[in-house]
Design an enzyme around this catalytic site. Structure first.
Site, PDB file in Angstrom:
ATOM      1  N   GLU A 194      55.801  24.691  -6.363  1.00  0.00           N
ATOM      2  CA  GLU A 194      55.581  24.197  -5.002  1.00  0.00           C
ATOM      3  C   GLU A 194      56.560  23.065  -4.713  1.00  0.00           C
ATOM      4  O   GLU A 194      56.794  22.209  -5.575  1.00  0.00           O
ATOM      5  CB  GLU A 194      54.127  23.706  -4.901  1.00  0.00           C
ATOM      6  CG  GLU A 194      53.423  24.092  -3.633  1.00  0.00           C
ATOM      7  CD  GLU A 194      53.293  25.608  -3.424  1.00  0.00           C
ATOM      8  OE1 GLU A 194      54.191  26.200  -2.784  1.00  0.00           O
ATOM      9  OE2 GLU A 194      52.305  26.174  -3.881  1.00  0.00           O
ATOM     10  N   HIS A 195      57.123  23.074  -3.540  1.00  0.00           N
ATOM     11  CA  HIS A 195      58.135  22.107  -3.089  1.00  0.00           C
ATOM     12  C   HIS A 195      59.417  22.171  -3.929  1.00  0.00           C
ATOM     13  O   HIS A 195      60.250  21.275  -3.881  1.00  0.00           O
ATOM     14  CB  HIS A 195      57.572  20.673  -3.071  1.00  0.00           C
ATOM     15  CG  HIS A 195      56.571  20.474  -1.965  1.00  0.00           C
ATOM     16  ND1 HIS A 195      56.928  20.017  -0.727  1.00  0.00           N
ATOM     17  CD2 HIS A 195      55.253  20.727  -1.896  1.00  0.00           C
ATOM     18  CE1 HIS A 195      55.841  19.972   0.048  1.00  0.00           C
ATOM     19  NE2 HIS A 195      54.814  20.411  -0.647  1.00  0.00           N
ATOM     20  N   THR A 196      59.546  23.230  -4.696  1.00  0.00           N
ATOM     21  CA  THR A 196      60.763  23.402  -5.492  1.00  0.00           C
ATOM     22  C   THR A 196      61.837  24.165  -4.715  1.00  0.00           C
ATOM     23  O   THR A 196      63.018  24.047  -5.031  1.00  0.00           O
ATOM     24  CB  THR A 196      60.446  24.181  -6.789  1.00  0.00           C
ATOM     25  OG1 THR A 196      59.587  25.275  -6.440  1.00  0.00           O
ATOM     26  CG2 THR A 196      59.755  23.321  -7.816  1.00  0.00           C
ATOM     27  N   GLY A 223      47.291  27.628   9.357  1.00  0.00           N
ATOM     28  CA  GLY A 223      47.134  26.333   8.675  1.00  0.00           C
ATOM     29  C   GLY A 223      46.468  26.479   7.321  1.00  0.00           C
ATOM     30  O   GLY A 223      45.999  25.512   6.734  1.00  0.00           O
ATOM     31  N   ALA A 224      46.416  27.708   6.804  1.00  0.00           N
ATOM     32  CA  ALA A 224      45.722  27.933   5.532  1.00  0.00           C
ATOM     33  C   ALA A 224      46.697  27.952   4.362  1.00  0.00           C
ATOM     34  O   ALA A 224      46.306  28.140   3.218  1.00  0.00           O
ATOM     35  CB  ALA A 224      44.944  29.243   5.590  1.00  0.00           C
ATOM     36  N   GLY A 225      47.990  27.768   4.659  1.00  0.00           N
ATOM     37  CA  GLY A 225      48.983  27.763   3.576  1.00  0.00           C
ATOM     38  C   GLY A 225      49.373  29.159   3.137  1.00  0.00           C
ATOM     39  O   GLY A 225      49.952  29.339   2.070  1.00  0.00           O
ATOM     40  N   SER A 239      53.311  31.446   9.792  1.00  0.00           N
ATOM     41  CA  SER A 239      54.511  31.175  10.595  1.00  0.00           C
ATOM     42  C   SER A 239      55.697  32.020  10.131  1.00  0.00           C
ATOM     43  O   SER A 239      56.395  32.626  10.950  1.00  0.00           O
ATOM     44  CB  SER A 239      54.866  29.683  10.573  1.00  0.00           C
ATOM     45  OG  SER A 239      54.782  29.195   9.270  1.00  0.00           O
ATOM     46  N   ASP A 256      58.931  31.118   1.854  1.00  0.00           N
ATOM     47  CA  ASP A 256      57.940  31.858   2.654  1.00  0.00           C
ATOM     48  C   ASP A 256      58.558  33.089   3.297  1.00  0.00           C
ATOM     49  O   ASP A 256      57.998  34.184   3.266  1.00  0.00           O
ATOM     50  CB  ASP A 256      57.357  30.957   3.747  1.00  0.00           C
ATOM     51  CG  ASP A 256      56.680  29.736   3.173  1.00  0.00           C
ATOM     52  OD1 ASP A 256      56.444  29.713   1.951  1.00  0.00           O
ATOM     53  OD2 ASP A 256      56.388  28.809   3.937  1.00  0.00           O
TER      54      ASP A 256
HETATM   55  C1  GLA Z   1      55.951  25.363   2.933  1.00  0.00           C
HETATM   56  C2  GLA Z   1      57.435  25.676   3.171  1.00  0.00           C
HETATM   57  C3  GLA Z   1      58.055  26.334   1.942  1.00  0.00           C
HETATM   58  C4  GLA Z   1      57.770  25.536   0.678  1.00  0.00           C
HETATM   59  C5  GLA Z   1      56.288  25.183   0.585  1.00  0.00           C
HETATM   60  C6  GLA Z   1      55.995  24.250  -0.557  1.00  0.00           C
HETATM   61  O1  GLA Z   1      55.210  26.542   2.801  1.00  0.00           O
HETATM   62  O2  GLA Z   1      57.585  26.524   4.274  1.00  0.00           O
HETATM   63  O3  GLA Z   1      59.448  26.491   2.137  1.00  0.00           O
HETATM   64  O4  GLA Z   1      58.582  24.401   0.611  1.00  0.00           O
HETATM   65  O5  GLA Z   1      55.803  24.575   1.770  1.00  0.00           O
HETATM   66  O6  GLA Z   1      56.273  24.866  -1.756  1.00  0.00           O
END
Ligand code: GLA
Length: 386
Positions: free
Chosen positions: A35-37, A123-125, A129, A173
């Site tokens: 995540e966030h990588t 908004g659920a991750g 989008s 994503d």
């Molecule tokens: C969101 C962003 C992705 C990613 C994640 C975190 O979903 O759209 O590009 O950075 O956060 O891993």
């Protein structure tokens, strides 16, 4: 997109008159670890899911007039291709951004109508989008014979989000939504964009998403702040190591060398990314070897890093992960996506789902007075024609 049962009359007529030429399915995504990588040129392990957005398209014989109707919002967006500008309605910017990016590279797009129906929670991750951007780009590519590759669609959808929505997201994503294959997870190297498909063999465990149903509005601003923090670290380290372009190029010993030159916060951010990249590689190996216990343990470690080092979790997500960790039949659990709300992803033994859900829903309600929702999902194929 929420449910809206009372539809406007002119919208009902629009739907009635619609002659579907093309139907496209665009899925949401999950991410097992990493995540966030992505925006740090690192590794991620996502895949598309069986929940999706459905797009119906027809050409409308005008040169430039477009009508896009969202059934879920009961909202009609009408625009002229030659006069695209940012909207104050958030979901419209995902659409307008894609059209804008497409028009920069082709003049083949003419007037069209589109109906959108979503079963993805917002908004659920799970990246509703990216599903929206990619499904539209994919559909228009087919409808107007643009001949863009899947990868070009991924990249232009990402640019749409940067330029129109303002979130400086990574590539994960959009990549997962478009490139996934059934029953596989993707080990993606965001630096080279090379990827490897790994069989998603989680038996006897199932993938359970628990939706906190909170979406703290920090999400977008903090996301961009994290990106800026990572760039700050690179600035400091590349003063000596000139080949360092992203955190992917930074080793633990390099980071340690600069410990006194970085604030503690920046040091922890950098350390998290280096460790998270390593966890993704370990997790992929564990999955390939069938070592699901280790895979799950890495998911818990990832969550603790996101909670304490990268600081993108929230009390609702932490509560759920703590709860899962005390439940032996859940071998892995962590927050998923950008953070500050949305879902946790859990690997749960298939025999224990009902019992666990009953217990966790009650506990969550008692703690936050919010209903917890959940769904089981399976790794599925990316954007496709129906
Ligand atoms: C969101 C962003 C992705 C990613 C994640 C975190 O979903 O759209 O590009 O950075 O956060 O891993």
């Amino acid at each position: 997109m929420g449910n809206n049962t009372k539809l406007n009359k002119s919208h009902i007529q629009f739907v009635k008159d619609f002659k579907v030429e093309l139907e496209v399915l665009s899925p949401g995504r999950i991410n097992f670890i990493g995540e966030h990588t992505d925006y740090n040129n690192g590794f991620v392990l996502p895949t598309a899911i069986d929940k999706k957005i459905t797009f119906s398209f027809e050409r409308n014989k005008t040169d430039t007039l477009c009508n896009i109707y969202s059934i879920s919002f009961d909202n009609m967006l009408t625009f002229d291709i030659n006069e695209i500008k940012r909207s104050s309605v958030e979901w419209e910017n995902y659409i307008l951004g894609v059209i804008d990016e497409l028009c920069k590279i082709t003049n083949k797009i003419k007037g069209f109508n589109c109906i959108i129906k979503s079963e993805l929670p917002i908004g659920a991750g799970v990246s509703s989008s990216a599903a929206l951007e990619c499904g539209l780009a994919f559909g228009l590519n087919e409808l107007f014979g643009l001949e863009l590759s899947r990868m070009a669609l991924v990249e232009l959808s990402q640019r749409a989000e940067h330029n129109y929505v303002g979130t400086k997201c990574g590539i994960m994503d959009q990549f997962a939504s478009v490139m996934s294959e059934d029953q596989k997870v993707i080990l993606l190297d965001c630096k080279s964009q090379h990827y490897r498909l790994i069989a998603a063999q989680f038996e006897p465990y199932k993938i359970l998403l628990l939706n906190t149903n909170v979406s703290h509005n920090l999400a977008s601003s903090e996301y961009n702040t994290r990106r800026a923090e990572c760039e700050e670290i690179i600035k400091v380290i590349s003063s000596k190591y000139i080949n360092v372009k992203s955190l992917r190029d930074v080793t633990k010993s390099m980071l340690n060398e600069f410990k006194t030159k970085l604030s503690d916060i920046l040091f922890q951010r950098g350390l998290f990314i280096i460790e998270e990249n390593d966890r993704v590689l370990q997790a992929s190996e564990s999955l390939e070897k069938g070592d699901l216990k280790h895979f799950g343990a890495l998911m818990y470690q990832s969550h603790r890093g996101l909670q304490h080092q990268y600081e993108v979790s929230c009390k609702e997500l932490d509560f759920l992960v703590d709860f899962s960790e005390n439940y032996d039949q859940i071998i892995g659990s962590r927050m998923m996506g950008g953070g500050f709300g949305g879902c946790t992803i859990n690997l749960i033994h298939k025999d224990d789902i009902d019992h666990f859900l009953e217990t966790v829903k009650k506990a969550y309600k008692d703690q936050f007075n919010i209903e917890l929702t959940s769904f089981i999902t399976v790794p599925s194929k990316g954007t496709s024609i129906q």
